[in-house]
Design a protein around this motif. Structure first.
Motif, PDB file in Angstrom:
ATOM      1  N   UNK A 185     -33.142  68.263  30.794  1.00  0.00           N
ATOM      2  CA  UNK A 185     -33.570  67.411  31.904  1.00  0.00           C
ATOM      3  C   UNK A 185     -33.760  68.286  33.138  1.00  0.00           C
ATOM      4  N   UNK A 186     -34.846  68.041  33.867  1.00  0.00           N
ATOM      5  CA  UNK A 186     -35.024  68.715  35.154  1.00  0.00           C
ATOM      6  C   UNK A 186     -34.781  67.687  36.250  1.00  0.00           C
ATOM      7  N   UNK A 187     -33.825  67.994  37.134  1.00  0.00           N
ATOM      8  CA  UNK A 187     -33.580  67.090  38.242  1.00  0.00           C
ATOM      9  C   UNK A 187     -34.089  67.728  39.523  1.00  0.00           C
ATOM     10  N   UNK A 188     -35.073  67.061  40.162  1.00  0.00           N
ATOM     11  CA  UNK A 188     -35.620  67.585  41.415  1.00  0.00           C
ATOM     12  C   UNK A 188     -35.063  66.724  42.546  1.00  0.00           C
ATOM     13  N   UNK A 189     -34.101  67.252  43.264  1.00  0.00           N
ATOM     14  CA  UNK A 189     -33.440  66.503  44.343  1.00  0.00           C
ATOM     15  C   UNK A 189     -32.876  67.524  45.322  1.00  0.00           C
ATOM     16  N   UNK A 199     -49.036  64.381  40.672  1.00  0.00           N
ATOM     17  CA  UNK A 199     -49.473  65.718  40.288  1.00  0.00           C
ATOM     18  C   UNK A 199     -48.949  66.081  38.895  1.00  0.00           C
ATOM     19  N   UNK A 200     -47.677  65.808  38.673  1.00  0.00           N
ATOM     20  CA  UNK A 200     -47.072  66.115  37.376  1.00  0.00           C
ATOM     21  C   UNK A 200     -47.756  65.321  36.280  1.00  0.00           C
ATOM     22  N   UNK A 201     -48.033  64.064  36.593  1.00  0.00           N
ATOM     23  CA  UNK A 201     -48.622  63.178  35.602  1.00  0.00           C
ATOM     24  C   UNK A 201     -50.010  63.660  35.192  1.00  0.00           C
ATOM     25  N   UNK A 202     -50.685  64.290  36.129  1.00  0.00           N
ATOM     26  CA  UNK A 202     -52.044  64.749  35.845  1.00  0.00           C
ATOM     27  C   UNK A 202     -52.054  65.871  34.813  1.00  0.00           C
ATOM     28  N   UNK A 203     -50.973  66.631  34.748  1.00  0.00           N
ATOM     29  CA  UNK A 203     -50.993  67.787  33.859  1.00  0.00           C
ATOM     30  C   UNK A 203     -50.055  67.649  32.671  1.00  0.00           C
ATOM     31  N   UNK A 204     -49.154  66.680  32.722  1.00  0.00           N
ATOM     32  CA  UNK A 204     -48.156  66.647  31.657  1.00  0.00           C
ATOM     33  C   UNK A 204     -47.741  65.207  31.369  1.00  0.00           C
ATOM     34  N   UNK A 205     -47.229  64.981  30.187  1.00  0.00           N
ATOM     35  CA  UNK A 205     -46.780  63.620  29.889  1.00  0.00           C
ATOM     36  C   UNK A 205     -45.258  63.554  29.775  1.00  0.00           C
ATOM     37  N   UNK A 206     -44.588  64.504  30.436  1.00  0.00           N
ATOM     38  CA  UNK A 206     -43.132  64.494  30.420  1.00  0.00           C
ATOM     39  C   UNK A 206     -42.638  63.193  31.080  1.00  0.00           C
ATOM     40  N   UNK A 207     -41.668  62.526  30.467  1.00  0.00           N
ATOM     41  CA  UNK A 207     -41.174  61.285  31.078  1.00  0.00           C
ATOM     42  C   UNK A 207     -40.559  61.553  32.454  1.00  0.00           C
ATOM     43  N   UNK A 208     -40.879  60.683  33.412  1.00  0.00           N
ATOM     44  CA  UNK A 208     -40.378  60.861  34.774  1.00  0.00           C
ATOM     45  C   UNK A 208     -39.572  59.634  35.194  1.00  0.00           C
ATOM     46  N   UNK A 209     -38.372  59.902  35.676  1.00  0.00           N
ATOM     47  CA  UNK A 209     -37.554  58.829  36.241  1.00  0.00           C
ATOM     48  C   UNK A 209     -37.430  59.089  37.735  1.00  0.00           C
ATOM     49  N   UNK A 220     -42.572  74.933  39.717  1.00  0.00           N
ATOM     50  CA  UNK A 220     -42.537  76.267  39.104  1.00  0.00           C
ATOM     51  C   UNK A 220     -41.733  76.225  37.805  1.00  0.00           C
ATOM     52  N   UNK A 221     -40.597  75.550  37.847  1.00  0.00           N
ATOM     53  CA  UNK A 221     -39.759  75.448  36.649  1.00  0.00           C
ATOM     54  C   UNK A 221     -40.480  74.727  35.517  1.00  0.00           C
ATOM     55  N   UNK A 222     -41.204  73.703  35.890  1.00  0.00           N
ATOM     56  CA  UNK A 222     -41.919  72.923  34.868  1.00  0.00           C
ATOM     57  C   UNK A 222     -43.010  73.749  34.199  1.00  0.00           C
ATOM     58  N   UNK A 223     -43.586  74.691  34.961  1.00  0.00           N
ATOM     59  CA  UNK A 223     -44.628  75.534  34.385  1.00  0.00           C
ATOM     60  C   UNK A 223     -44.027  76.536  33.418  1.00  0.00           C
ATOM     61  N   UNK A 224     -42.842  77.051  33.792  1.00  0.00           N
ATOM     62  CA  UNK A 224     -42.197  78.102  33.011  1.00  0.00           C
ATOM     63  C   UNK A 224     -41.530  77.587  31.753  1.00  0.00           C
ATOM     64  N   UNK A 225     -40.839  76.464  31.922  1.00  0.00           N
ATOM     65  CA  UNK A 225     -40.025  75.983  30.805  1.00  0.00           C
ATOM     66  C   UNK A 225     -40.468  74.588  30.388  1.00  0.00           C
ATOM     67  N   UNK A 270     -28.867  69.779  32.084  1.00  0.00           N
ATOM     68  CA  UNK A 270     -29.596  69.466  33.320  1.00  0.00           C
ATOM     69  C   UNK A 270     -29.831  70.731  34.134  1.00  0.00           C
ATOM     70  N   UNK A 271     -31.076  70.957  34.513  1.00  0.00           N
ATOM     71  CA  UNK A 271     -31.432  72.042  35.426  1.00  0.00           C
ATOM     72  C   UNK A 271     -31.787  71.394  36.765  1.00  0.00           C
ATOM     73  N   UNK A 272     -31.329  72.010  37.850  1.00  0.00           N
ATOM     74  CA  UNK A 272     -31.566  71.398  39.159  1.00  0.00           C
ATOM     75  C   UNK A 272     -32.568  72.219  39.962  1.00  0.00           C
ATOM     76  N   UNK A 273     -33.518  71.533  40.578  1.00  0.00           N
ATOM     77  CA  UNK A 273     -34.441  72.170  41.523  1.00  0.00           C
ATOM     78  C   UNK A 273     -34.264  71.475  42.858  1.00  0.00           C
ATOM     79  N   UNK A 274     -34.118  72.257  43.919  1.00  0.00           N
ATOM     80  CA  UNK A 274     -33.837  71.681  45.241  1.00  0.00           C
ATOM     81  C   UNK A 274     -35.072  71.279  46.014  1.00  0.00           C
TER      82      UNK A 274
END
Lengths: 394, 238
Positions: free
Chosen positions: B13-17, B75-85, B48-53, B37-41
């Protein structure tokens, strides 16, 4: 000077001689004199009156001349109603008063007529301008009213370069400013909400992380405190949002009994009554019910054996009636209106330090928004009975 | 609780908060539940994390210091279908609609119940893994009624009820917020095959309560209206 005035100019003496020669003698029959006067009238187009030396009228032709007063009579021009008249004493002592026949009305009429004409010309000339101005002012008014009605994006078209255009421009500037301020206000609230709720979220997660290490009672109370603070933030946000929105944004059918039962269940209470559907904003109606139940539970006891809070929904005619009664100390009659004011606290009431002070104010606001009303009454056997009437949906 | 490389099954899980303390705690909480869980501030760091991993799901805060969560979501939705909460604390009811319209799979308001976060996360992961489509799942707080699989879950955990009880629950849930009399319920359930022995609606309701209520004696989801019928609560677990 008086001498000069009294002396008759010589040409007048001549005129008197000539006129005297044209008229029959003073002792001629009245009919002759009348005929002569009429002849003069026709020839000269003068209104003429002939008086005896003692002031009695001998003959007259045309319109009656101004009143003749022997005392004040003297030869010469006199100003009077109906135009200037000329008085002449004939050599034999008779008086002749002549006034030019008024073929043209007096100058006042002409001035009035001229003014009227000018006014008409101005009116005709100005009509399109005035009509245009009226329309523009009408549009400006519509814009102002739209803004007043809560549409902050309302702007008016700026036409022309006159004062109305300047007014329109300054209206647009003001509207722009108001919109910016309200947006900033909203953003501030959204940010405040975010900033306040983030630590709450942390507390909530932290409480969960404590897991079994913490006493379940402490954990529960922590959870309740988080929920309470969350509710407070919600109420303040809602109150401020409602200020900006004059009307209901949504109209959906809401089963008031179901809603009351749901809210009551959170306090382990049951709602009773009939299922009545009202049309409105479910979120707001939920807030209304919740605030009433919360208020009854907070101030109306029920926990220390004073009898439970009751929640009921009934239909009365065209109205859905929600009643929440408690068995608390009740509200003195004089204060039953005022408790619906924001931040009003009962005088001498126990200051529990809880609640936003907006709860009942929101109840009243939401009820009125739905075309209803809220009132505080005395409950049977002590306590308060809050009654909300809402129009039932058809 | 730190995930190790051996835990290959753990969902990432990537948490962007921007609230690292909250993110840290969520990391711990979800870590305990078997997530990595990986955290991005910041939004940029997250991108960047989403592109790499690769991640199985993203938890995205609506208010970030360098970006608007809604824009980032789009933006994320345009390039990926990763579920977003989406996580938000804005508190305007419109946010929910907006958040879902721009492609978020689910939405949770702060402060949230961590159990609910976990349940919703599991739900969007399950959907991604070929589970029932979002439109076939009714969600009421921590309760999930999966019409496709005909199962009911609390906190993502399946609870056992009979198929008749499921039908009854569904009839109630699809009419949440409305009072339903026993007769009306019986009518709505006419087509359902009755179990071997017929029992009154009340008995079935108490069975369902036993399965889905935290405290069946103090029901919050299926409420009894004395002399009138039942109502399924519309706003649960608040």
């Amino acid at each position: 000077m008086a001498d000069d005035d009294n002396r008759t100019p010589q040409y007048l003496d001549v005129a008197a001689e000539l006129t005297g020669a044209l008229l029959p003698d003073s002792d001629a029959p009245k009919a002759d004199q009348q005929r002569a006067v009429e002849a003069l009238n026709r020839k000269l187009r003068f209104d003429i009156a002939l008086y005896r030396a003692d002031g009695d009228l001998i003959a007259m032709s045309g319109n009656p001349p101004p009143r003749f007063e022997l005392r004040r009579a003297r030869t010469g021009w006199r100003r009077g109603q109906g135009g200037p008249s000329f008085t002449l004493q004939l050599p034999d002592g008779r008086w002749l008063v002549a006034r030019q026949v008024r073929e043209r009305p007096n100058p006042t009429f002409w001035i009035a007529a001229a003014l009227g004409l000018v006014a008409l010309a101005v009116a005709v000339g100005a009509f399109p301008i005035v009509r245009g101005l009226g329309r523009r002012l009408e549009r400006l008014k519509a814009g102002v009213e739209r803004l007043g009605g809560g549409d902050l994006s309302a702007r008016v078209r700026v036409e022309g370069r006159d004062e109305v255009a300047a007014l329109a421009e300054s209206f647009n500037r003001s509207a722009q400013r108001i919109e910016e301020l309200v947006t900033a206000h909203r953003l501030l609230l959204a940010n405040a909400s975010h900033e306040l709720r983030t630590p709450l979220a942390r507390i909530s997660v932290a409480a969960a992380l404590l897991g079994d290490k913490a006493d379940p009672k402490t954990r529960q109370s922590l959870k309740e405190d988080v929920a309470e603070l969350d509710q407070l933030i919600e109420q303040v946000l809602l109150a401020s949002r409602l200020e900006a929105i004059p009307e209901l944004e949504r109209h959906e059918p809401v089963d008031l009994l179901a809603l009351a039962a749901e809210e009551a269940s959170h306090y382990d209470l049951e709602a009773t009554g009939q299922s009545v559907t009202v049309s409105g904003d479910r979120t707001l109606l939920r807030r209304l019910v919740r605030n009433l139940v919360e208020n009854a539970r907070r101030y109306g006891g029920g926990e220390d054996g004073r009898g439970p809070v009751t929640v009921s929904v009934t239909q009365e005619g065209d109205s859905a009636v929600l009643e929440v009664s408690d068995h608390g100390p009740g509200v003195p009659e004089a204060e039953r209106q005022r408790i619906f004011e924001p931040f009003y606290r009962l005088a001498g009431g126990a200051e529990t330090g809880r609640g936003s002070g907006l709860g009942l104010a929101l109840v009243l606001d939401i009820a009125r928004r739905h075309g209803g009303d809220a009132a505080c009454l005395a409950a049977e056997g002590g306590g308060s009975r809050f009654r909300v009437e809402l129009p039932a949906a058809r | 609780m730190c995930p190790t490389d051996t835990e290959t099954m753990a969902e990432r899980i990537l948490m962007i908060d921007d609230d690292n303390r909250l993110a840290g705690m969520v990391q711990d909480y979800l870590g305990g539940a078997g997530f990595r869980v990986t955290v991005a501030g910041t939004g940029r760091e997250g991108e960047a994390l989403l592109k790499r991993e690769t991640f199985d799901a993203v938890i995205l805060d609506l208010m970030l210091p360098d970006a608007d969560g809604l824009d980032l979501c789009r933006k994320l939705r345009a390039t990926s279908d990763v579920p977003i909460l989406m996580l938000t604390a804005r508190g305007e009811p419109m946010d929910r609609v907006v958040g879902l319209e721009i492609g978020a799979d689910d939405y949770l308001a702060k402060p949230f119940e961590p159990r609910e976060l976990q349940a919703r996360l599991r739900a969007i992961l399950r959907r991604k893994g070929g589970g029932t489509a979002k439109s076939d799942i009714l969600r009421f707080g921590r309760l999930e009624i999966d019409k496709g699989a005909r199962v009911v879950r609390i906190d993502g955990e399946e609870r056992t009820i009979t198929s008749y009880q499921f039908a009854l629950l569904l009839v109630l849930a699809e009419r949440a917020g409305r009072v339903l009399s026993r007769d009306a319920l019986m009518d709505l359930l006419k087509g359902e095959k009755l179990e071997a022995f017929d029992r009154s609606v009340d008995v079935h309701v108490s069975r369902i309560r036993a399965a889905i209520e935290d405290d069946p004696k103090k029901p919050r989801r299926i409420l009894t209206l004395r002399g009138t019928g039942y109502v399924f609560a519309k706003d649960q677990d608040r």
